[in-house]
Design a protein around this motif. Structure first.
Motif, short mmCIF file in Angstrom:
data_model
loop_
_atom_site.label_atom_id
_atom_site.label_comp_id
_atom_site.label_asym_id
_atom_site.label_seq_id
_atom_site.Cartn_x
_atom_site.Cartn_y
_atom_site.Cartn_z
N MET A 172 0.88 -1.33 0.22
CA MET A 172 0.52 0.16 0.13
C MET A 172 0.76 1.14 -0.19
O MET A 172 1.84 1.53 1.08
N PRO A 173 0.36 3.18 -0.60
CA PRO A 173 0.81 3.71 -1.07
C PRO A 173 1.61 3.76 0.10
O PRO A 173 -0.30 4.38 1.12
N ILE A 174 2.57 4.65 0.86
CA ILE A 174 2.28 5.43 1.75
C ILE A 174 3.16 7.07 1.91
O ILE A 174 3.39 7.50 0.43
N SER A 175 3.05 8.34 2.27
CA SER A 175 3.85 9.46 1.70
C SER A 175 4.45 10.03 1.73
O SER A 175 5.10 9.13 2.27
N GLU A 176 5.22 10.99 1.07
CA GLU A 176 6.63 10.80 0.26
C GLU A 176 7.26 11.80 1.69
O GLU A 176 7.65 11.51 2.50
N ARG A 177 6.48 11.77 2.37
CA ARG A 177 6.49 12.82 3.50
C ARG A 177 7.15 11.54 4.58
O ARG A 177 8.56 12.14 5.37
N LEU A 178 6.29 10.89 4.89
CA LEU A 178 7.19 9.54 5.92
C LEU A 178 8.36 9.05 5.05
O LEU A 178 9.19 8.84 6.20
N SER A 179 8.64 8.71 4.22
CA SER A 179 10.31 8.17 3.06
C SER A 179 11.03 9.37 3.68
O SER A 179 11.93 9.21 3.92
N ARG A 180 10.49 10.28 3.49
CA ARG A 180 11.66 11.92 3.67
C ARG A 180 11.65 11.82 5.55
O ARG A 180 13.16 12.28 5.42
N LEU A 181 10.71 10.98 6.27
CA LEU A 181 11.09 10.78 7.81
C LEU A 181 11.95 9.64 7.97
O LEU A 181 13.28 9.93 9.22
N GLY A 182 12.14 8.98 6.81
CA GLY A 182 12.84 7.20 7.86
C GLY A 182 12.26 6.92 8.65
O GLY A 182 11.16 7.38 9.50
N SER A 183 13.39 5.56 9.28
CA SER A 183 12.64 4.98 10.82
C SER A 183 13.05 5.79 11.66
O SER A 183 12.92 5.86 12.51
N GLY A 184 14.13 6.50 11.70
CA GLY A 184 14.31 7.42 13.52
C GLY A 184 15.30 6.70 14.03
O GLY A 184 16.07 5.62 13.91
N VAL A 185 16.71 7.60 13.92
CA VAL A 185 17.78 6.69 15.12
C VAL A 185 17.53 6.08 16.02
O VAL A 185 18.19 5.22 16.76
N PHE A 186 16.13 7.00 17.23
CA PHE A 186 15.67 6.13 18.32
C PHE A 186 15.13 5.06 17.60
O PHE A 186 15.30 4.03 18.41
N ALA A 187 14.68 4.85 16.54
CA ALA A 187 14.06 3.36 16.97
C ALA A 187 14.53 2.42 16.15
O ALA A 187 14.41 1.27 16.40
#
Length: 395
Positions: free
Chosen positions: A1-16
């Protein structure tokens, strides 16, 4: 399923990513009888909040209103307590009705503000290294980040003059935070004053993230509220997480220009309601009954800083002693400089069970550094340094 480009720019995050590694180590330690995890990666303190704050929450918890949604009007006692705090702390008269807001943690405030003041494609300035929510908020708003690298050789002073007047005119927002996370630098009032002057001159919104205002170990922490221009350009975020050890309760406050508080309040109106009245009662008690609490914390953190710095230096890891509580910002040890922050952090955790935060999670300028949180008693910190030293000696 598609997700927003915003989420792809956020990435998983160093804390995650770090959490996944820590979970894997805990499982492995249980199987193989390894030393327990020593988590120095999060600024989540082991120190306790003032009893008065917890008692106030408990007393209010059974009141029916505490279980109800809390609209903005019901936060007025909290906002009045904040205004009184600002007058005591900075000598500034603040309008509790127009210039104060209750965010669900300062991180929530800094992440949501760009949505309230930026349009897609607008340019916004952030420091590098930066706290992740500062960049994350820009990505959520589809803004264009402009990085301002901080130079360790210059004491991490922001070089505002590195941007031309034309570049300043092209900005709509800048997000700063001194005392600074992750470098643990207190900073100077002159830096914040200069930022406010440039914001007014070039029509830039100035957001100052200040959760560590009470935790300067050396010098006096700067604050936007100390600048006479704060009402002309800015908003400042404060937190109960660090000064009163209430991180899990997600309590914070913003003080700023009326039009910025109104804009953020309008955004929050479609994102969340406010914290329970019971939690607000605890926050009010912290401000009014435990104003000296942060001073006690500074004593503990200064002792931890000095002992951990000495312990790491003794095992061959040079330390720049920070001027702000809670963290050490460590350049990678000389023998592993080419490894990279994330690879070093993963290898350190795998070999020793000590978890630090890789500096690359705080921006490009954080590569080659690690953040260590002083969130355990001195003896545990020293034992962690010994584990690190044994591993470094084996390389």
């Amino acid at each position: 399923m598609p997700i927003s480009e915003r989420l792809s720019r956020l990435g998983s995050g160093v804390f995650a990513r770090n959490d996944q590694r820590k979970s894997a180590y805990v499982a492995r330690a249980a199987r193989e009888g390894l030393p327990p995890l020593l988590d120095l990666s999060l600024g989540s303190t082991d120190l306790q909040p003032p009893a008065a704050a917890i008692q106030a929450m408990a007393d209010q918890l059974r009141a029916p209103a505490s279980a109800a949604y809390c609209l903005h009007g019901a936060t007025r006692p909290f906002r009045q307590a904040v205004a009184h705090w600002a007058e005591r702390r900075f000598g500034v008269a603040v309008d509790a009705d127009a210039e104060v807001l209750l965010p669900v943690g300062s991180q929530e405030g800094t992440a949501h503000l760009p949505l309230a003041v930026l349009n897609p494609g607008d340019r916004a300035l952030v420091l590098d290294p930066y706290y992740p929510s500062h960049m994350g908020g820009l990505h959520l708003a589809s803004a264009e980040p402009v990085l301002l690298p901080l130079d360790p050789s210059a004491g991490w002073r922001p070089r505002f003059e590195a941007l031309s007047p034309e570049q300043w005119d092209g900005l709509k927002l800048m997000v700063l935070g001194f005392p600074h996370n992750p470098t643990a630098t207190t900073g100077e009032q002159a830096w914040v004053d200069e930022a406010a002057q440039r914001a007014v001159r070039h029509g830039v919104v100035f957001a100052h993230d200040n959760p560590y205002v009470d935790l300067a170990l050396d010098g006096e922490a700067p604050a936007l509220l100390r600048s006479p221009l704060w009402r002309d350009c800015g908003i400042e975020f404060f937190s109960f997480s660090k000064s009163w050890c209430l991180g899990g309760y997600r309590l914070a406050f913003a003080i700023g220009a009326e039009w910025l508080i109104t804009a953020l309040r309008q955004l929050k109106g479609v994102v969340d309601f406010n914290q329970s009245l019971a939690l607000q009662a605890g926050a009010i008690a912290a401000l009014e009954q435990a104003p000296a609490w942060p001073g006690q914390l500074r004593t503990v953190y200064r002792q931890r800083r000095d002992r951990m710095a000495a312990a790491l230096e003794a095992v061959g890891w040079p330390v720049r002693r920070p001027s702000m509580a809670l963290y050490l910002w460590l350049e990678l040890p000389p023998q592993v400089r080419g490894m990279g922050s994330e690879a070093f952090g993963a290898a350190l955790l795998e070999a020793t069970g000590v978890a630090l935060t890789p500096g690359n999670g705080f921006g490009p300028a954080g590569e080659g550094w690690m953040r260590l949180a002083l969130v355990h008693p001195e003896e545990e910190l020293a034992a962690g340094a010994a584990r690190i030293g044994t591993w470094l000696a084996s390389l």
